[in-house]
Write an enzyme that holds these catalytic residues in place. Sequence first.
Site, PDB file in Angstrom:
ATOM      1  N   MET A  24       0.818  -1.210   0.000  1.00  0.00           N
ATOM      2  CA  MET A  24       0.000   0.000   0.000  1.00  0.00           C
ATOM      3  C   MET A  24       0.857   1.267   0.000  1.00  0.00           C
ATOM      4  SD  MET A  24      -2.956  -1.223  -0.248  1.00  0.00           S
ATOM      5  CE  MET A  24      -4.040   0.166  -0.028  1.00  0.00           C
ATOM      6  N   ASP A  52      10.736   3.108   5.389  1.00  0.00           N
ATOM      7  CA  ASP A  52      10.450   1.764   5.904  1.00  0.00           C
ATOM      8  C   ASP A  52      11.480   1.469   6.991  1.00  0.00           C
ATOM      9  OD1 ASP A  52       9.915  -1.200   6.090  1.00  0.00           O
ATOM     10  OD2 ASP A  52       8.562  -0.681   4.441  1.00  0.00           O
ATOM     11  N   VAL A  80       1.998   0.948   7.733  1.00  0.00           N
ATOM     12  CA  VAL A  80       2.823  -0.152   8.265  1.00  0.00           C
ATOM     13  C   VAL A  80       1.901  -1.330   8.598  1.00  0.00           C
ATOM     14  CG1 VAL A  80       4.594   1.429   9.128  1.00  0.00           C
ATOM     15  CG2 VAL A  80       2.755   0.712  10.655  1.00  0.00           C
ATOM     16  N   GLU A 122      -0.646  -4.051  10.058  1.00  0.00           N
ATOM     17  CA  GLU A 122      -1.948  -3.819  10.710  1.00  0.00           C
ATOM     18  C   GLU A 122      -1.870  -4.276  12.173  1.00  0.00           C
ATOM     19  OE1 GLU A 122      -4.187  -2.044   9.619  1.00  0.00           O
ATOM     20  OE2 GLU A 122      -6.206  -2.817   9.755  1.00  0.00           O
ATOM     21  N   LYS A 180       1.757   0.540  14.971  1.00  0.00           N
ATOM     22  CA  LYS A 180       1.234   1.823  14.510  1.00  0.00           C
ATOM     23  C   LYS A 180       1.462   2.909  15.579  1.00  0.00           C
ATOM     24  CE  LYS A 180      -2.173   0.153  11.110  1.00  0.00           C
ATOM     25  NZ  LYS A 180      -1.555   0.438   9.832  1.00  0.00           N
ATOM     26  N   SER A 231      -7.051  -0.694   7.515  1.00  0.00           N
ATOM     27  CA  SER A 231      -8.309  -1.099   6.892  1.00  0.00           C
ATOM     28  C   SER A 231      -9.318  -1.590   7.923  1.00  0.00           C
ATOM     29  CB  SER A 231      -8.064  -2.173   5.828  1.00  0.00           C
ATOM     30  OG  SER A 231      -7.053  -3.052   6.212  1.00  0.00           O
ATOM     31  N   HIS A 239      -8.125   5.817   3.855  1.00  0.00           N
ATOM     32  CA  HIS A 239      -8.125   4.395   3.508  1.00  0.00           C
ATOM     33  C   HIS A 239      -8.131   4.223   1.993  1.00  0.00           C
ATOM     34  CE1 HIS A 239     -10.550   0.390   3.538  1.00  0.00           C
ATOM     35  NE2 HIS A 239      -9.269   0.177   3.388  1.00  0.00           N
ATOM     36  N   ASN A 243     -15.528  -1.809   3.750  1.00  0.00           N
ATOM     37  CA  ASN A 243     -15.295  -3.179   4.222  1.00  0.00           C
ATOM     38  C   ASN A 243     -16.480  -3.713   5.020  1.00  0.00           C
ATOM     39  OD1 ASN A 243     -12.842  -3.467   3.004  1.00  0.00           O
ATOM     40  ND2 ASN A 243     -11.660  -2.767   4.763  1.00  0.00           N
TER      41      ASN A 243
HETATM   42  P1  NAD Z   1       2.704  -4.770   3.776  1.00  0.00           P
HETATM   43  O1  NAD Z   1       3.048  -5.855   4.718  1.00  0.00           O
HETATM   44  O2  NAD Z   1       2.831  -5.024   2.305  1.00  0.00           O
HETATM   45  O3  NAD Z   1       3.578  -3.482   4.100  1.00  0.00           O
HETATM   46  C1  NAD Z   1       3.839  -3.001   5.388  1.00  0.00           C
HETATM   47  C2  NAD Z   1       5.200  -2.333   5.364  1.00  0.00           C
HETATM   48  O4  NAD Z   1       5.406  -1.651   6.565  1.00  0.00           O
HETATM   49  C3  NAD Z   1       6.355  -3.318   5.195  1.00  0.00           C
HETATM   50  O5  NAD Z   1       7.157  -2.919   4.123  1.00  0.00           O
HETATM   51  C4  NAD Z   1       7.082  -3.222   6.515  1.00  0.00           C
HETATM   52  O6  NAD Z   1       8.495  -3.417   6.399  1.00  0.00           O
HETATM   53  C5  NAD Z   1       6.750  -1.812   6.936  1.00  0.00           C
HETATM   54  N1  NAD Z   1       6.898  -1.594   8.371  1.00  0.00           N
HETATM   55  C6  NAD Z   1       6.486  -2.375   9.385  1.00  0.00           C
HETATM   56  N2  NAD Z   1       6.802  -1.806  10.565  1.00  0.00           N
HETATM   57  C7  NAD Z   1       7.422  -0.663  10.298  1.00  0.00           C
HETATM   58  C8  NAD Z   1       7.975   0.377  11.099  1.00  0.00           C
HETATM   59  N3  NAD Z   1       7.955   0.308  12.436  1.00  0.00           N
HETATM   60  N4  NAD Z   1       8.520   1.449  10.483  1.00  0.00           N
HETATM   61  C9  NAD Z   1       8.552   1.520   9.146  1.00  0.00           C
HETATM   62  N5  NAD Z   1       8.039   0.567   8.343  1.00  0.00           N
HETATM   63  C10 NAD Z   1       7.490  -0.498   8.905  1.00  0.00           C
HETATM   64  O7  NAD Z   1       1.218  -4.330   4.143  1.00  0.00           O
HETATM   65  P2  NAD Z   1       0.156  -3.548   3.243  1.00  0.00           P
HETATM   66  O8  NAD Z   1      -0.736  -4.529   2.583  1.00  0.00           O
HETATM   67  O9  NAD Z   1       0.854  -2.522   2.439  1.00  0.00           O
HETATM   68  O10 NAD Z   1      -0.722  -2.856   4.372  1.00  0.00           O
HETATM   69  C11 NAD Z   1      -0.291  -1.719   5.083  1.00  0.00           C
HETATM   70  C12 NAD Z   1      -1.469  -1.070   5.784  1.00  0.00           C
HETATM   71  O11 NAD Z   1      -2.475  -0.765   4.848  1.00  0.00           O
HETATM   72  C13 NAD Z   1      -2.150  -1.966   6.824  1.00  0.00           C
HETATM   73  O12 NAD Z   1      -2.595  -1.162   7.880  1.00  0.00           O
HETATM   74  C14 NAD Z   1      -3.326  -2.537   6.066  1.00  0.00           C
HETATM   75  O13 NAD Z   1      -4.395  -2.921   6.905  1.00  0.00           O
HETATM   76  C15 NAD Z   1      -3.706  -1.366   5.208  1.00  0.00           C
HETATM   77  N6  NAD Z   1      -4.459  -1.696   3.999  1.00  0.00           N
HETATM   78  C16 NAD Z   1      -4.163  -2.780   3.254  1.00  0.00           C
HETATM   79  C17 NAD Z   1      -4.884  -3.055   2.104  1.00  0.00           C
HETATM   80  C18 NAD Z   1      -4.549  -4.238   1.249  1.00  0.00           C
HETATM   81  O14 NAD Z   1      -5.334  -4.579   0.359  1.00  0.00           O
HETATM   82  N7  NAD Z   1      -3.423  -4.875   1.457  1.00  0.00           N
HETATM   83  C19 NAD Z   1      -5.916  -2.196   1.716  1.00  0.00           C
HETATM   84  C20 NAD Z   1      -6.181  -1.071   2.472  1.00  0.00           C
HETATM   85  C21 NAD Z   1      -5.445  -0.828   3.621  1.00  0.00           C
END
Ligand code: NAD
Length: 727
Positions: A334, A353, A410, A412, A417, A439, A460, A510
């Site tokens: 995302m 990151d 980051v 979920e 967070k 999400s 979102h 959702n």
């Molecule tokens: P992901 O696992 O692909 O990416 C998360 C990233 O955050 C990773 O690259 C990780 O290294 C990084 N990270 C973790 N802890 C960290 C920290 N302390 N500092 C810096 N970076 C850190 O996950 P995603 O699918 O991209 O989801 C991210 C957020 O978006 C979540 O909250 C998720 O619920 C939300 N979201 C996801 C979707 C989806 O379809 N995947 C849709 C809407 C919202």
Amino acid sequence: MTDFHITTDADGVATITWDVAAKSMNVMSMAGFAKLDGLIDAALADPAVKGIILTSGKKDFAGGMDLNVIAQMRTGGAQAIFDGVMQMHAVLRKIERAGMDPKTLKGGKPIVAALPGTALGIGLELPLSCHRIIAADNPKAKIGLPEIMVGIFPGAGGTTRLVRKLGAMAAAPFLLEGKLSDPKKAKAAGLIDEVVAPEDLLTRAKEWVLTAKDADLVKPWDAKGYKMPGGTPYHPAGFMTFVGASAMVNGKTQGVYPAAKALLSAVYEGALVPFDTALKIEARQFTSVLMNPSSTAMIRSLFINKEALEKGANRPQVADQKVAKLGVIGAGMMGAGIAYVAANAGIAVVLIDATLEAAERGRAHSESLLDKGMKRGKVTAEKKAEVLARITATADYTALAGCDLIVEAVFEDPKVKAEVTAKVEAAVGPDCIFATNTSTLPITALAKASARPDQFIGIHFFSPVDKMMLVEIIRGKETGDRAVAKALDFVRQIRKTPIVVNDARFFYANRCIIPYINEGIRMVAEGVEPALIENAAKLVGMPLGPLQLVDETSIDLGVKIAKATRAAMGDAYPDGAVDEVIFRMADQGRLGRKANAGFYTYSDKGERLGLWEGLAAAWPVADAQPDLAAVQHRLLMAQVLEAVRALEDGVLTDIREGDVGAILGWGFAPWSGGPFGWLDILGAARAVEICDNLAASHGPRFAAPALLRDMATKGETFYQTAVSQAA
Ligand code: NAD
């Protein structure tokens, strides 16, 4: 001020200029049409006028018909629409015949359309009635007939003329898919006749008018011996075209879009008769489409209300909050997508990151999207370099200094967070707004980690970020107006469509999607044939069946959400029957598309093959199957009732957002205009009756919400109520 004005030069060339006052783009209204008609009459009657140039006083020619007018036309009833459309045909036919003798086809005055830029809808139908179309070489211009995208079809002769000009096969992408082209491509496709340098547009148009011969003014379909390119329906080649087109249209629309079907009928029936009769058929089919509540609902949600939301219909009155420097935390799927859309819109981005390598991988996502764009000729090397230069990938939070908006994406996990929130707030200035892309986690609870909860908000995005047009903005309990304005201004900058909702479990989108998926899974457990579940969904206009959707979003995510929801709700948790299925699927490693195994089977290359046959072994198919409508009612009501409850709970405050959000967010049957649009088409009384039946046989999750029951008693509709409240 009028929409059209005329000047005639010393050489007898009249120029009719379209220039609607106080609008940046010309749109056609009924008054505009009447004015144009009068000017054409006068110019044709004036012996001093040798020919006419029709052009625009703006950088574009026209954006189309004023869709508000089309929406209103319905109120007059079928006869009024038909009469109005026939009047338009008469004006355009007058332009086409231009005073020529109908027998000898001689003596007409040449009329040329000179298009400086974009020409859409009626903005192309009008030129198609002229004798020649010359466009300025303006690569930004879009030329085409996009009506089908909002649930209607070109009804001012565009359908009949384009088919007769190009043949049904060649006209199909323009009519059936609303394909738009730049001037050069439009010329190559035969949509327009000439492309010239912008500075030569009017000189060349005048030159053509002064040198045109009688024969240049006669349209092929008005000349003797005209044959439709590619053949009419009873010609062997034409026969093939129409059989194929009919199958294609039904395959793509599943029969739920009245406009596509009516368009095809207008083309087919029109091809069998003389031109003027074909126009009449086009008018009748167009009238039938306008009388269908689906077209009103689609225009309302996909055009009028979508635009209103994009322009900030619900934006608090706060000074401009345009984003200058964005920080994105978490460069995963995302975060990387959010960084790309922001950089692409000209915003400087710091992408953070946990490690530099992870941040750089996130930046590489932009590079790969830009490379894809270059391959398709949409992105230049300079543009790629510019966009990439805007993204700084780093693990160093001090780089966030000067950011005015942060979007956190980051893991979920509330703990992660919360840590990130504190780290960010230590690095940014006091005015910076902090948004989370969570999400599922309530914003109000996440805001507890912030020292300035009034500047904390949910933004979102949907996946994939570069393709999905909806952004759901979530107001926490303490979120202030400036944070909402900031989020809205940001969404506007990246040219997506926002909805603003209040904080509650799963927010809006959702909250409605999950019951849809769950209802499909419940039916598997009950022994409903899985193919019936999936096809019932598609036949009612859902882009993906519930089982395909859960495969795409992943079954383990479903398990995670189910566990969290169960923990939060305790004994009140209603979805045990669903969990029985998904937990078992997850235990068997069938996690969906990403595992190449889920409710569907997949090839080694990841192509979806068919429903998994093993489903029947685990959940035997029952002998007695429900009928199609019963399955469809369950699948739609599961979503729609949740939308109504979201409105009752105050999560949604505007039904326009509920409808636009549903179509753009999860593809809710666009033909219906959205959940509230669908309920209005159905009528509240009928909706309550369906709910009562479903609740009796399937349980209280289908109980009609009090709001709906009340509307049924009073004979109200959602949109009428909304309009009267706004008045
Ligand atoms: P992901 O696992 O692909 O990416 C998360 C990233 O955050 C990773 O690259 C990780 O290294 C990084 N990270 C973790 N802890 C960290 C920290 N302390 N500092 C810096 N970076 C850190 O996950 P995603 O699918 O991209 O989801 C991210 C957020 O978006 C979540 O909250 C998720 O619920 C939300 N979201 C996801 C979707 C989806 O379809 N995947 C849709 C809407 C919202």
